[in-house]
Design a protein around this motif. Structure first.
Motif, PDB file in Angstrom:
ATOM      1  N   SER A 119      27.739  40.200  68.934  1.00 50.55           N
ATOM      2  CA  SER A 119      26.596  41.189  69.567  1.00 50.55           C
ATOM      3  C   SER A 119      25.534  40.470  70.536  1.00 50.55           C
ATOM      4  N   ILE A 125      25.367  47.613  71.476  1.00 55.10           N
ATOM      5  CA  ILE A 125      24.721  48.084  69.863  1.00 55.10           C
ATOM      6  C   ILE A 125      25.672  48.410  68.859  1.00 55.10           C
ATOM      7  N   SER A 128      26.013  45.169  67.058  1.00 54.16           N
ATOM      8  CA  SER A 128      24.714  44.742  66.096  1.00 54.16           C
ATOM      9  C   SER A 128      24.727  45.786  65.104  1.00 54.16           C
ATOM     10  N   VAL A 129      25.378  46.960  65.192  1.00 54.10           N
ATOM     11  CA  VAL A 129      25.380  47.682  63.821  1.00 54.10           C
ATOM     12  C   VAL A 129      26.521  47.264  62.981  1.00 54.10           C
TER      13      VAL A 129
END
Length: 169
Positions: A119, A125, A128-129
């Motif tokens: 990430s 994103i 990242s999630v």
């Protein structure tokens, strides 16, 4: 989760709900449920017995992806996967019948590191999630959240410090 086990931690005993992480039980139950839905006849005991070897294979894959992501070279990932698969302390925690937190949580730890690096490198994103979910799974499985928290805190500090040093030159 709140029953009292008088046989463990003898002579004091322990309250199970306050001293165990739910991640390994949830993982075993989920795998058992998936096997039942796929019409694979397996007992929950066998799922628990083979959980550690299954996740040691997943850990090798996560180590491969982590090594490949850090250097950008696939042979580094192969070395990382090889080394994680022959480390004696991990081998002792990932044998069949070893139904302990480390079997699942070391996989989650390596996966969290990989998704964090991915990430940061991509700025996406989605990664990242995925890292956040992996981190949640790791914390639910094992109390080693300090390792990843420290690494996540150190990375921006080093990055920001490095940028200041580079701009001053």
């Amino acid at each position: 989760f709140n029953w009292f086990d008088s046989e463990s931690w003898y002579p004091l005993g322990r309250v199970i709900g306050g001293t165990i992480y739910p991640g390994i039980m949830s993982t075993a139950a989920t795998l058992y449920w998936i096997c039942q839905k796929l019409l694979i006849p397996i007992d929950i005991r066998n799922v628990c017995v083979f959980l550690a070897p299954l996740f040691s294979g997943f850990t090798s894959l996560a180590a491969y992806f982590l090594g490949s992501e850090v250097t950008g070279k696939s042979h580094t990932g192969l070395f990382a996967a090889f080394f994680i698969s022959v480390v004696p302390s991990y081998m002792s925690r990932s044998v069949a019948g070893s139904y302990d937190n480390e079997a699942v949580s070391i996989f989650a730890l390596v996966l969290t590191f990989y998704l964090f690096i991915k990430s940061v490198n991509t700025g996406s994103i989605v990664w990242s999630v995925g890292c956040a979910f992996s981190y949640f799974y790791m914390v639910a499985s094992w109390g080693c959240l300090l390792y990843t928290s420290d690494a996540a805190d150190d990375t921006p500090c080093v990055d920001l410090g490095g940028r200041r040093i580079i701009k001053k030159k």
